[in-house]
Structure formats: structure tokens, C-alpha cells
Design an enzyme around this catalytic site. Structure first.
Site, PDB file in Angstrom:
ATOM      1  N   GLU A 185     -17.819  -1.370  -0.749  1.00 49.98           N
ATOM      2  CA  GLU A 185     -18.611  -0.891  -1.889  1.00 49.98           C
ATOM      3  C   GLU A 185     -17.689  -0.232  -2.908  1.00 49.98           C
ATOM      4  OE1 GLU A 185     -21.968   1.407  -0.677  1.00 49.98           O
ATOM      5  OE2 GLU A 185     -22.807  -0.291   0.434  1.00 49.98           O
ATOM      6  N   PRO A 186     -18.196   0.014  -4.137  1.00 48.02           N
ATOM      7  CA  PRO A 186     -17.346   0.665  -5.144  1.00 48.02           C
ATOM      8  C   PRO A 186     -16.807   2.008  -4.652  1.00 48.02           C
ATOM      9  CG  PRO A 186     -19.298  -0.253  -6.186  1.00 48.02           C
ATOM     10  CD  PRO A 186     -19.477  -0.437  -4.705  1.00 48.02           C
ATOM     11  N   SER A 197     -12.593   1.448   3.189  1.00 48.03           N
ATOM     12  CA  SER A 197     -12.082   1.919   4.484  1.00 48.03           C
ATOM     13  C   SER A 197     -13.166   2.650   5.267  1.00 48.03           C
ATOM     14  CB  SER A 197     -10.881   2.849   4.266  1.00 48.03           C
ATOM     15  OG  SER A 197      -9.858   2.167   3.579  1.00 48.03           O
ATOM     16  N   ARG A 227     -10.109 -10.162  12.373  1.00 48.37           N
ATOM     17  CA  ARG A 227      -8.728  -9.701  12.099  1.00 48.37           C
ATOM     18  C   ARG A 227      -7.672 -10.685  12.618  1.00 48.37           C
ATOM     19  NH1 ARG A 227     -10.756  -3.493  12.492  1.00 48.37           N
ATOM     20  NH2 ARG A 227     -11.249  -3.370  10.270  1.00 48.37           N
ATOM     21  N   GLY A 234      17.009 -17.421  -5.392  1.00 48.82           N
ATOM     22  CA  GLY A 234      17.655 -16.861  -6.582  1.00 48.82           C
ATOM     23  C   GLY A 234      16.654 -16.795  -7.737  1.00 48.82           C
ATOM     24  N   GLY A 235      17.136 -17.051  -8.955  1.00 56.47           N
ATOM     25  CA  GLY A 235      16.272 -16.971 -10.153  1.00 56.47           C
ATOM     26  C   GLY A 235      15.096 -17.936 -10.089  1.00 56.47           C
ATOM     27  N   GLU A 289      -9.908  -6.928   5.092  1.00 57.61           N
ATOM     28  CA  GLU A 289     -10.350  -6.847   6.503  1.00 57.61           C
ATOM     29  C   GLU A 289      -9.829  -5.555   7.142  1.00 57.61           C
ATOM     30  OE1 GLU A 289     -12.218  -9.179   6.301  1.00 57.61           O
ATOM     31  OE2 GLU A 289     -13.016  -9.610   8.281  1.00 57.61           O
ATOM     32  N   THR A 333      -7.357  -2.088   5.662  1.00 60.78           N
ATOM     33  CA  THR A 333      -5.943  -1.973   5.279  1.00 60.78           C
ATOM     34  C   THR A 333      -5.085  -1.733   6.529  1.00 60.78           C
ATOM     35  OG1 THR A 333      -6.028   0.432   5.024  1.00 60.78           O
ATOM     36  CG2 THR A 333      -6.595  -0.885   3.069  1.00 60.78           C
TER      37      THR A 333
HETATM   38  C1  LIG Z   1      -8.695 -10.347  -2.283  1.00 57.65           C
HETATM   39  C2  LIG Z   1      -9.656  -9.446  -1.554  1.00 57.65           C
HETATM   40  C3  LIG Z   1     -10.706 -10.011  -0.847  1.00 57.65           C
HETATM   41  C4  LIG Z   1     -11.643  -9.179  -0.228  1.00 57.65           C
HETATM   42  N1  LIG Z   1     -12.742  -9.747   0.369  1.00 57.65           N
HETATM   43  C5  LIG Z   1     -13.709  -8.948   0.894  1.00 57.65           C
HETATM   44  C6  LIG Z   1     -14.936  -9.507   1.404  1.00 57.65           C
HETATM   45  O1  LIG Z   1     -15.128 -10.739   1.401  1.00 57.65           O
HETATM   46  N2  LIG Z   1     -15.897  -8.664   1.875  1.00 57.65           N
HETATM   47  C7  LIG Z   1     -15.727  -7.315   1.886  1.00 57.65           C
HETATM   48  O2  LIG Z   1     -16.633  -6.614   2.325  1.00 57.65           O
HETATM   49  N3  LIG Z   1     -14.591  -6.735   1.398  1.00 57.65           N
HETATM   50  C8  LIG Z   1     -13.583  -7.520   0.909  1.00 57.65           C
HETATM   51  N4  LIG Z   1     -12.438  -6.971   0.365  1.00 57.65           N
HETATM   52  C9  LIG Z   1     -12.322  -5.524   0.327  1.00 57.65           C
HETATM   53  C10 LIG Z   1     -11.266  -4.955   1.270  1.00 57.65           C
HETATM   54  O3  LIG Z   1     -11.662  -5.090   2.603  1.00 57.65           O
HETATM   55  C11 LIG Z   1     -11.060  -3.489   0.836  1.00 57.65           C
HETATM   56  O4  LIG Z   1     -10.410  -3.514  -0.426  1.00 57.65           O
HETATM   57  C12 LIG Z   1     -10.232  -2.708   1.833  1.00 57.65           C
HETATM   58  O5  LIG Z   1     -10.954  -2.521   3.041  1.00 57.65           O
HETATM   59  C13 LIG Z   1      -9.828  -1.330   1.277  1.00 57.65           C
HETATM   60  O6  LIG Z   1     -10.911  -0.671   0.712  1.00 57.65           O
HETATM   61  P1  LIG Z   1     -10.747  -0.037  -0.763  1.00 57.65           P
HETATM   62  O7  LIG Z   1     -10.236  -1.103  -1.651  1.00 57.65           O
HETATM   63  O8  LIG Z   1     -12.023   0.630  -1.132  1.00 57.65           O
HETATM   64  O9  LIG Z   1      -9.582   1.040  -0.604  1.00 57.65           O
HETATM   65  P2  LIG Z   1      -9.767   2.543  -0.093  1.00 57.65           P
HETATM   66  O10 LIG Z   1     -10.602   2.542   1.137  1.00 57.65           O
HETATM   67  O11 LIG Z   1     -10.194   3.384  -1.238  1.00 57.65           O
HETATM   68  O12 LIG Z   1      -8.275   2.909   0.298  1.00 57.65           O
HETATM   69  C14 LIG Z   1      -7.288   3.337  -0.654  1.00 57.65           C
HETATM   70  C15 LIG Z   1      -5.999   3.675   0.106  1.00 57.65           C
HETATM   71  O13 LIG Z   1      -6.257   4.763   1.002  1.00 57.65           O
HETATM   72  C16 LIG Z   1      -5.871   4.408   2.310  1.00 57.65           C
HETATM   73  N5  LIG Z   1      -6.743   5.069   3.270  1.00 57.65           N
HETATM   74  C17 LIG Z   1      -8.100   5.088   3.281  1.00 57.65           C
HETATM   75  N6  LIG Z   1      -8.557   5.807   4.312  1.00 57.65           N
HETATM   76  C18 LIG Z   1      -7.460   6.251   4.987  1.00 57.65           C
HETATM   77  C19 LIG Z   1      -7.258   7.042   6.164  1.00 57.65           C
HETATM   78  N7  LIG Z   1      -8.298   7.528   6.868  1.00 57.65           N
HETATM   79  N8  LIG Z   1      -5.989   7.290   6.564  1.00 57.65           N
HETATM   80  C20 LIG Z   1      -4.927   6.790   5.876  1.00 57.65           C
HETATM   81  N9  LIG Z   1      -5.054   6.044   4.756  1.00 57.65           N
HETATM   82  C21 LIG Z   1      -6.307   5.765   4.327  1.00 57.65           C
HETATM   83  C22 LIG Z   1      -5.997   2.891   2.366  1.00 57.65           C
HETATM   84  O14 LIG Z   1      -5.218   2.322   3.404  1.00 57.65           O
HETATM   85  C23 LIG Z   1      -5.496   2.511   0.972  1.00 57.65           C
HETATM   86  O15 LIG Z   1      -4.097   2.481   0.964  1.00 57.65           O
HETATM   87  C24 LIG Z   1     -11.484  -7.768  -0.253  1.00 57.65           C
HETATM   88  C25 LIG Z   1     -10.391  -7.220  -0.928  1.00 57.65           C
HETATM   89  C26 LIG Z   1      -9.492  -8.020  -1.585  1.00 57.65           C
HETATM   90  C27 LIG Z   1      -8.357  -7.397  -2.348  1.00 57.65           C
END
Ligand SMILES: Cc1cc2nc3c(=O)[nH]c(=O)nc-3n(C[C@H](O)[C@H](O)[C@H](O)COP(=O)(O)OP(=O)(O)OC[C@H]3O[C@@H](n4cnc5c(N)ncnc54)[C@H](O)[C@@H]3O)c2cc1C
Length: 377
Positions: A124-125, A129, A236, A333-334, A357, A359
Site C-alpha cells: 500500500e502507499p 514491509s 520467494r 568496458g564502455g 516480495e 526487501t
Molecule cells: C517492480 C516492483 C514490482 C512489485 N510488485 C508487487 C506486486 O505485484 N504486489 C505487491 O503487493 N507489491 C509489489 N511490489 C512492492 C514491493 O513488494 C515493496 O516495494 C516492498 O515490499 C517494499 O515496500 P515499500 O516500497 O513500501 O518500502 P518500505 O517498506 O517503506 O521500506 C523502505 C526501506 O526501509 C527498510 N525497512 C522497512 N522496514 C524495516 C525494518 N523493520 N528493518 C529494517 N529495514 C526496514 C526496507 O528494507 C527499505 O529499504 C513491487 C515493487 C516493485 C519495485
């Protein structure tokens, strides 16, 4: 452990198919950031669209090892195509494990045949995580459910026909709801402009009082969170396979290029430093493959360690992919920095495997939780 040899003939067949039907479109879909229609249309030729689904529902009941090998080989040719293929598989897996037969029959055979596509909606927005912190709600109403909220970064949003949506119900539990693209109140955000996997569409999925009928809940309307966590243990290793396939492709490109490029009157492949890099890259790819196949073996034994092994496989394979693709660019290289050669695309494609899936930081949390289980339960 399931041996690689058992699946060797399958891999050879997949490689021939991917080289002929998928690879020729990889650069163009990346350059134009367009849906890989030709590749997706080709997938049913090897029954890939329905590989993980039960035969009774039009699939081919492929085991996890077959799925991993398929994702590896398609990713070696085009990471975007593999991304879309595994997205469809993952989206329907809750339905396979917990859905009512009527709902399964209404959705799975069409997706297995490659005629329809599916997405899964967790992020979600407000965050990806912290899955349990999600805000999208599903409220019971007469004859069905009303869904409100928004999902972010949804692969194949707008192109998929079906969306498996995790939403919070009034009792505070989570349900999984199958939403169709034509359901009233469903809309999509703009297609994101991405660094890599540019052939795979990515957008918000928005629910504005979106009404769906009763029969579209997957299992218990409060049991969705546990199902989704189980599905992440399944998905995963597939993302790990995506990373491994990208790394394998980049390694092969680097070996081929350095075997014909000359500097100082000799082939670049004859320089010791080149050979050292290729040795390291080969070792990283094979180490990642061993980790992934060990994870598949643990999953096959229905072992309680499966969740941690899925995280370890994703961590090791995605880090290998990032490192190997970066070194492949270096060895070109380049030319490696230009779009005339595939390694820069592979380096950009590799990055997402460390993010989606869950981070890699989240994977480390899960691995550490497993490591400390005896002391912190
Ligand atoms: C190309 C692409 C395809 C995707 N497809 C899907 C999809 O089909 N369906 C779907 O549901 N989602 C999808 N996603 C979303 C993806 O799973 C999320 O972007 C990812 O889980 C991270 O969530 P976030 O972007 O809100 O980052 P955030 O959760 O805001 O994390 C920001 C940073 O904080 C770190 N962080 C967060 N919590 C902790 C913690 N407790 N300890 C240490 N570090 C932490 C994270 O590792 C990251 O570096 C997709 C994303 C991309 C880029």
C-alpha cells in the site's frame, strides 16, 4: 534433494524455447517500456502459464523445482516476461490452497490457459514491509463486500483480469478477495516509469467502494493473513529463481564478450584479472543455485525451516544477481554502459529482486528470527 539432472531435459527444452521465442523481444520491450505481448502469448506453447496449477483446473501440476527451473530459464532471456509469469502464479496460489471449488473453476483454468492474467495486491502507499499495517478495508454488505483503499506497486495492474487483494475486515482480521477488473469502483493509477523490468507494468490499484459478490472471498474472510504468509514462502524461491536466471544470462554474455574482444594484442579473456572476475562470478552463480535448490528440497519436505530457507534463497540469489550483473557491465568496458548490449538491462533488472516480495532487510529479519527461535519463542 531433487537433483538438477532430473530436470535437465526440461531445462534444455525451456532454454531452446526462451532463446527462440522470448529473448528476441527482451531489448525492445525494455527500450519501449511496453508489455511483452509476443512473449506472454508464447508461454502456453510449453504450458508455462498453468505450470503450478492442478491438472483438474487446467494446469500441469509442476513441482516447485520445475517452476524454479522455468523461472530461471525465462529470466535468463527476459526478466520482464518471467516477472509477469510468476506474478500470475503467485496471485492465484491462495485460491489453489484455500479457495472454494466454484471460485477456483471460474478463474484458474482461464489463467492456466494463458487467456487471462492475474495480480496479487499486498503493498500500500503507506508501506510494503509492514504488511499487517495495511489500511485497505473490506466491509460486509448485502450480497457481498465493499472494498475501500489503494494498493501500490502492483505488477501487471491494468493488464490483469483478476486481482487477489488482502484487505482488513471489520473484525480486524484479513481476508483475501478476488476482484475482477470490471467490478464497479475499481480503477488504476498511472503506469510507473521504472529502472528495470520495464516490460512489466506497475501501477496503483484503487478501490472506491468497490463492490464484489459473496462468492469471491478466498476461504475464511479472517484467515487471509496466514494464507498470504504461506504464499510468500512459496513465492520467494521464484523471485530467487528470477534473480538467478538474470545472473546466469549476464555471466554467459560476459564470457562470450571477453572471449572475442582483444586489447594489447590478446583476448581480454586471457588476462588474469578477467579470469579472476569470471571465476568469482561463476562461483556466485553456482553458490546461489545451490542455496535455491536446497531451499526447494526443504520446502518439499514440508519442513518448518521452509520460511527461513525461502528468505535465504531470495537474499543469496538477489545479491548474486546484483554483483554478477555489475561485474558483467565492467567486463564489457564502455560498451557495457550502452544499450547496444544486454548487460546494462540485466543490471537494472537485477535490482528489483532485492526489493520486491519483501526487501532483503526484511528477509534478514526473518532469517534472524529463525536463528534465534529457540531463545526467543
Ligand atoms: C517492480 C516492483 C514490482 C512489485 N510488485 C508487487 C506486486 O505485484 N504486489 C505487491 O503487493 N507489491 C509489489 N511490489 C512492492 C514491493 O513488494 C515493496 O516495494 C516492498 O515490499 C517494499 O515496500 P515499500 O516500497 O513500501 O518500502 P518500505 O517498506 O517503506 O521500506 C523502505 C526501506 O526501509 C527498510 N525497512 C522497512 N522496514 C524495516 C525494518 N523493520 N528493518 C529494517 N529495514 C526496514 C526496507 O528494507 C527499505 O529499504 C513491487 C515493487 C516493485 C519495485
Amino acid at each position: 534433494m531433487e537433483s538438477e539432472d532430473v530436470h535437465q531435459a526440461y531445462r534444455d527444452n525451456l532454454r531452446r524455447f526462451a532463446d527462440a521465442e522470448i529473448k528476441p523481444f527482451a531489448a525492445i520491450v525494455d527500450r519501449e517500456a511496453r508489455f511483452p505481448a509476443e512473449s506472454i502469448r508464447a508461454l502456453p506453447k510449453l504450458a508455462l502459464a498453468g505450470l503450478p496449477f492442478p491438472e483438474a483446473l487446467g494446469g500441469s501440476d509442476g513441482d516447485l523445482m520445475s517452476q524454479v527451473v522455468a523461472v530461471e530459464e525465462i529470466s535468463r532471456a527476459c526478466a520482464s516476461t518471467a516477472h509477469l509469469m510468476l506474478t500470475c502464479w503467485v496471485a492465484l496460489m491462495p485460491l489453489v490452497v484455500a479457495g472454494e471449488p466454484d471460485l477456483q473453476r471460474a478463474i484458474i483454468p482461464e489463467v492456466a490457459a494463458g487467456r487471462l492474467q492475474a495480480s496479487f495486491c499486498l503493498t500500500e502507499p503507506s508501506g510494503g514491509s509492514d504488511v499487517a499495517g495495511m489500511k485497505t478495508t473490506a466491509k460486509k454488505c448485502e450480497g457481498g463486500w465493499r472494498i475501500n483503499g489503494a494498493k501500490r506497486f502492483i505488477s501487471n495492474a491494468g493488464m490483469s483480469d483478476w486481482y487477489a487483494v488482502l484487505a482488513r475486515n471489520a473484525a480486524g482480521g484479513f481476508g483475501i478477495f478476488m476482484v475482477h477488473r470490471d467490478d464497479p469502483g475499481l480503477s488504476f493509477g498511472r503506469n510507473e516509469s521504472k529502472m528495470g523490468t520495464r516490460g512489466s507494468p506497475l501501477a496503483d490499484v484503487i478501490f472506491d467502494d468497490c463492490k464484489i459478490p459473496d462468492g469471491r472471498v478466498v476461504g475464511d474472510p479472517s484467515g487471509g493473513y496466514a494464507i498470504m504468509m504461506e504464499i510468500l514462502t512459496y513465492s520467494r524461491p521464484l523471485v530467487a529463481a528470477q534473480a538467478l536466471g538474470i545472473a546466469q544470462g549476464a555471466l554467459e554474455e560476459a564470457i562470450a564478450y571477453t572471449s572475442q574482444r582483444k586489447q594489447f594484442g590478446q583476448l581480454v579473456s586471457r588476462f588474469q584479472m578477467t579470469r579472476g572476475m569470471i571465476a568469482d562470478m561463476t562461483t556466485q552463480v553456482e553458490t546461489a543455485r545451490s542455496m535455491l535448490y536446497r531451499c526447494v528440497a526443504v520446502a518439499g519436505e514440508n519442513d518448518e525451516r521452509a520460511r527461513a530457507f525461502a528468505s535465504m534463497a531470495k537474499l543469496v540469489c538477489s545479491n548474486a544477481a546484483m554483483s554478477v550483473t555489475t561485474d558483467a557491465v565492467q567486463l564489457f568496458g564502455g560498451y557495457g554502459y550502452t544499450k547496444d548490449y544486454p548487460v546494462e538491462r540485466m543490471m537494472r533488472d537485477a535490482k528489483v529482486t532485492q526489493i520486491w516480495e519483501g526487501t532483503n532487510q526484511i528477509q534478514k529479519l526473518l532469517i534472524a528470527k529463525h536463528a534465534y527461535a529457540a531463545y526467543e519463542s
